[in-house]
Design an enzyme around this catalytic site. Structure first.
Site, PDB file in Angstrom:
ATOM      1  N   PHE A 156      48.620  39.103  -4.594  1.00  0.00           N
ATOM      2  CA  PHE A 156      49.099  37.707  -4.634  1.00  0.00           C
ATOM      3  C   PHE A 156      50.315  37.475  -3.739  1.00  0.00           C
ATOM      4  CE2 PHE A 156      52.103  39.471  -7.729  1.00  0.00           C
ATOM      5  CZ  PHE A 156      53.277  38.815  -7.374  1.00  0.00           C
ATOM      6  N   LYS A 180      38.147  39.466  -0.353  1.00  0.00           N
ATOM      7  CA  LYS A 180      38.361  38.877  -1.684  1.00  0.00           C
ATOM      8  C   LYS A 180      39.850  38.615  -1.844  1.00  0.00           C
ATOM      9  CE  LYS A 180      39.395  40.298  -5.742  1.00  0.00           C
ATOM     10  NZ  LYS A 180      40.297  39.204  -6.117  1.00  0.00           N
ATOM     11  N   GLU A 183      42.933  36.157  -6.895  1.00  0.00           N
ATOM     12  CA  GLU A 183      42.532  34.953  -7.641  1.00  0.00           C
ATOM     13  C   GLU A 183      43.732  34.080  -7.993  1.00  0.00           C
ATOM     14  OE1 GLU A 183      42.473  38.067  -8.512  1.00  0.00           O
ATOM     15  OE2 GLU A 183      42.600  38.421 -10.668  1.00  0.00           O
ATOM     16  N   CYS A 288      56.419  43.826  -1.196  1.00  0.00           N
ATOM     17  CA  CYS A 288      56.235  45.280  -1.353  1.00  0.00           C
ATOM     18  C   CYS A 288      57.366  46.014  -0.636  1.00  0.00           C
ATOM     19  CB  CYS A 288      54.904  45.716  -0.789  1.00  0.00           C
ATOM     20  SG  CYS A 288      54.732  45.336   0.949  1.00  0.00           S
ATOM     21  N   GLU A 395      58.213  49.621 -11.034  1.00  0.00           N
ATOM     22  CA  GLU A 395      58.272  48.482 -10.109  1.00  0.00           C
ATOM     23  C   GLU A 395      58.325  47.213 -10.957  1.00  0.00           C
ATOM     24  OE1 GLU A 395      54.682  47.024  -8.137  1.00  0.00           O
ATOM     25  OE2 GLU A 395      55.786  47.011  -6.248  1.00  0.00           O
TER      26      GLU A 395
HETATM   27  P1  NAD Z   1      46.909  43.795  -8.465  1.00  0.00           P
HETATM   28  O1  NAD Z   1      46.693  45.250  -8.352  1.00  0.00           O
HETATM   29  O2  NAD Z   1      47.045  43.198  -9.812  1.00  0.00           O
HETATM   30  O3  NAD Z   1      45.709  42.985  -7.756  1.00  0.00           O
HETATM   31  C1  NAD Z   1      45.377  43.207  -6.412  1.00  0.00           C
HETATM   32  C2  NAD Z   1      43.914  42.850  -6.187  1.00  0.00           C
HETATM   33  O4  NAD Z   1      43.097  43.744  -6.934  1.00  0.00           O
HETATM   34  C3  NAD Z   1      43.546  41.440  -6.638  1.00  0.00           C
HETATM   35  O5  NAD Z   1      42.686  40.884  -5.664  1.00  0.00           O
HETATM   36  C4  NAD Z   1      42.808  41.662  -7.952  1.00  0.00           C
HETATM   37  O6  NAD Z   1      41.818  40.689  -8.215  1.00  0.00           O
HETATM   38  C5  NAD Z   1      42.168  43.027  -7.758  1.00  0.00           C
HETATM   39  N1  NAD Z   1      42.006  43.806  -8.986  1.00  0.00           N
HETATM   40  C6  NAD Z   1      42.753  43.724 -10.128  1.00  0.00           C
HETATM   41  N2  NAD Z   1      42.311  44.637 -11.023  1.00  0.00           N
HETATM   42  C7  NAD Z   1      41.286  45.298 -10.442  1.00  0.00           C
HETATM   43  C8  NAD Z   1      40.431  46.360 -10.872  1.00  0.00           C
HETATM   44  N3  NAD Z   1      40.550  46.903 -12.069  1.00  0.00           N
HETATM   45  N4  NAD Z   1      39.495  46.804 -10.006  1.00  0.00           N
HETATM   46  C9  NAD Z   1      39.367  46.256  -8.761  1.00  0.00           C
HETATM   47  N5  NAD Z   1      40.150  45.250  -8.320  1.00  0.00           N
HETATM   48  C10 NAD Z   1      41.097  44.778  -9.143  1.00  0.00           C
HETATM   49  O7  NAD Z   1      48.193  43.467  -7.547  1.00  0.00           O
HETATM   50  P2  NAD Z   1      49.013  42.099  -7.429  1.00  0.00           P
HETATM   51  O8  NAD Z   1      49.812  41.910  -8.674  1.00  0.00           O
HETATM   52  O9  NAD Z   1      48.139  41.001  -6.966  1.00  0.00           O
HETATM   53  O10 NAD Z   1      50.002  42.448  -6.219  1.00  0.00           O
HETATM   54  C11 NAD Z   1      51.284  42.980  -6.375  1.00  0.00           C
HETATM   55  C12 NAD Z   1      51.279  44.453  -6.070  1.00  0.00           C
HETATM   56  O11 NAD Z   1      50.867  44.677  -4.740  1.00  0.00           O
HETATM   57  C13 NAD Z   1      52.668  45.096  -6.183  1.00  0.00           C
HETATM   58  O12 NAD Z   1      52.536  46.321  -6.841  1.00  0.00           O
HETATM   59  C14 NAD Z   1      53.076  45.315  -4.734  1.00  0.00           C
HETATM   60  O13 NAD Z   1      53.980  46.372  -4.520  1.00  0.00           O
HETATM   61  C15 NAD Z   1      51.755  45.620  -4.131  1.00  0.00           C
HETATM   62  N6  NAD Z   1      51.768  45.441  -2.684  1.00  0.00           N
HETATM   63  C16 NAD Z   1      51.840  46.568  -1.921  1.00  0.00           C
HETATM   64  C17 NAD Z   1      51.900  46.478  -0.549  1.00  0.00           C
HETATM   65  C18 NAD Z   1      52.006  47.724   0.292  1.00  0.00           C
HETATM   66  O14 NAD Z   1      52.001  47.628   1.493  1.00  0.00           O
HETATM   67  N7  NAD Z   1      52.111  48.903  -0.309  1.00  0.00           N
HETATM   68  C19 NAD Z   1      51.873  45.207   0.063  1.00  0.00           C
HETATM   69  C20 NAD Z   1      51.798  44.070  -0.741  1.00  0.00           C
HETATM   70  C21 NAD Z   1      51.742  44.206  -2.130  1.00  0.00           C
END
Ligand code: NAD
Length: 498
Positions: A156, A180, A183, A288, A395
């Site tokens: 997100f 994808k 959401e 991130c 985090e």
């Molecule tokens: P999230 O893991 O909740 O969701 C990310 C994506 O995965 C979404 O599209 C979601 O629909 C999908 N998803 C959720 N559960 C799933 C499952 N069980 N199986 C498959 N797909 C699933 O992450 P978020 O809250 O949207 O994003 C924030 C996180 O992203 C933070 O931890 C941040 O550090 C990380 N992030 C990391 C980087 C990097 O470069 N390392 C960059 C940006 C964000």
């Protein structure tokens, strides 16, 4: 797509060059984090819809991969032009659905554009190697060829930029893709699909499928998806890694972070604190690459930095980022993404108190007038934090900063290296010896020297180490080409005509 003051729209998937109305399996409300207003409804696509979309991408692959690379890049260049034309609209949309400040959203659009431009260099970047005379009358050659359909699963916090770490490179190298979006923030990528639709890409080359984890799982489990680029929490990243391995696809999973800033006694105090503030509170701490842990080396440094950092934190303007009175200010802090996220951050602040850390600045209870339904928090700062504490290990992904003390640079490096995450880390010093040791010894993928957000520009690789990256390939630039192509090594001989 009309979000500004229009009726609430039900979003559609974009597959095979068409806008596909979702099956009636469920819609999720998309709300503006600063006001709680309903922006749109996003479909939660089921496996059958995802598989049909993958099918369209698969059909498109044969022709697209045989299209000359220069032509593929010509279409990406059209996209770059559209991004420039619509940059401000896109930035406002990012701000609206994500809650980050407009300057941050503009920077996000700029990085998306930069990645598109870098990918346009593919006619040079994708060139293989040839070793003439590898043996007697034998030449060796390395080809880089596309694989097929790539799935991209986005978080997100960068609704527009993160998919650009991947799809321009995937397309330029001759693959097709299914993205994808998160959401929670599906609007920016929907708008992007509208722009892509105007650029002349063959149907099926670029596709969007909306949904939650079930849509992501369908991408993961499909035998027709050659690889997955995922960005999100490390918890989900591990699932991505395991499921990709089970179905034999390559993957790269960019995960969570807890980025440290080390303040050395010789650092330029004013510049450092100003820099720390944007690093810690930009995007309400939901980058991130946001820093959320400051390690001060020495008692005096700790006293000075803590005092000045807390004073500066108190000055941070917290507001609706689209409020015209502040919209163009460089440092405005908007809301966090959701009520759930805000609740988690509040729980983590309570955890810090329970663990015995000192809440030197308390951002709970802040209300932005006129935005009472927004998910706002003020900056919070903990002092007296020790490395084993949960508020240091976790985090928190919000405007909460923990300050630790170390007796030496060695100890500071040890604290960083013992941490499970290793996305970024920065040191503030004027001393080249300290800086050199830091960049060589710290186990983090992206290192800053007097730079609080060491996020590399698009031509350079992006990615962390340890639990912050599950894969051995990074994003952006040449690293992306490695992921989106496979190498074939040719050994070639011709006998003389007799
Ligand atoms: P999230 O893991 O909740 O969701 C990310 C994506 O995965 C979404 O599209 C979601 O629909 C999908 N998803 C959720 N559960 C799933 C499952 N069980 N199986 C498959 N797909 C699933 O992450 P978020 O809250 O949207 O994003 C924030 C996180 O992203 C933070 O931890 C941040 O550090 C990380 N992030 C990391 C980087 C990097 O470069 N390392 C960059 C940006 C964000």
């Amino acid at each position: 797509m009309s979000i500004e003051n229009g009726p609430v729209e039900e979003l559609k998937n974009y597959a095979g060059g068409e806008w596909i109305a979702p099956e009636r399996h469920g819609l999720l409300d998309v709300r503006q984090p600063s006001t709680g207003d309903l922006l749109a409804r996003v479909p939660l696509s089921v496996a059958a819809e995802v598989h049909r979309t993958i099918g369209r991408a698969k059909e498109a692959f044969a022709e697209w991969s045989a299209t000359p690379v220069a032509r593929r890049c010509e279409l990406l260049w059209q996209l770059a032009n559209r991004l420039r034309e619509h940059a401000e609209d896109l930035a406002r949309l990012v701000t609206r659905e994500n809650g980050k400040s407009l300057p941050d959203a503009r920077a996000e659009v700029k990085r998306a554009l930069e990645n598109t431009e870098v990918a346009c260099g593919m006619p040079v970047l994708q060139q293989g190697d040839k070793l003439v005379g590898a043996s007697f009358d034998i030449d060796g050659e390395v080809l880089r060829v596309p694989l097929g359909v790539f799935g991209m699963i986005a978080p997100f916090n960068f609704p527009l930029m993160v998919p650009f770490w991947f799809f321009p490179y995937a397309l330029a190298t001759g693959n097709t893709c299914v993205v994808k979006p998160s959401e929670q923030v599906p609007l920016s990528m929907t708008k992007l699909a509208e722009l892509i639709d105007q650029c002349g890409f063959p149907p099926g080359v670029f596709n969007i499928v909306h949904g939650d984890r079930r849509a992501a799982e369908a991408l993961l489990d499909s035998p027709d998806v050659a690889g997955i680029s995922f960005v999100g929490t490390s918890r989900v990243g591990r699932i991505i890694a395991a499921r990709s391995a089970e179905t034999g696809k390559r993957f790269q999973a960019f995960g969570s972070a807890k980025n440290h800033l080390v303040a050395m006694p010789d650092a330029k105090l004013d510049d450092m604190v100003r820099n720390m503030i944007t690093s810690c509170y930009g995007c309400a701490g939901q980058r991130c690459m946001a820093s959320s842990a400051i390690i001060c080396v020495g008692d005096e440094t700790c006293d000075n930095v803590s005092r000045r950092f807390i004073e500066a934190s108190q000055q941070v303007v917290v507001a609706d980022p689209l409020d015209p009175r502040v919209a163009d200010e460089a440092m405005v802090m908007g809301p966090v993404i959701s009520a759930r996220s805000r609740q988690f951050i509040l729980e983590m602040i309570q955890t810090g108190l329970d663990e015995g850390a000192t809440l030197a600045l308390d951002g709970r209870g802040l209300v932005v007038p006129g935005c009472e339904r927004g998910h706002f928090l003020g900056p919070s700062v903990f002092t007296g934090v020790r490395p084993g504490m949960k508020i240091h290990q976790t985090e928190i992904f919000g405007p909460v900063v923990v300050i630790l003390k170390a007796g030496s640079l060695d100890e500071a490096i040890r604290i960083i290296n013992d941490h499970p995450y290793g996305n970024g880390a920065s040191i503030y010093t004027q001393n080249g010896y300290y800086a050199r040791r830091f960049k060589l010894e710290v186990r983090a993928g992206m290192i800053g020297i007097n730079v609080g957000i060491p996020a590399p520009v698009a031509p350079l690789p992006f990615g962390g180490l340890k639990a912050s990256l599950m894969a051995d390939t990074k994003a952006q630039g040449k690293a992306a080409i490695h992921f989106f192509t496979e190498q074939k090594i040719i050994t070639e001989r011709y006998w003389p005509e007799t």
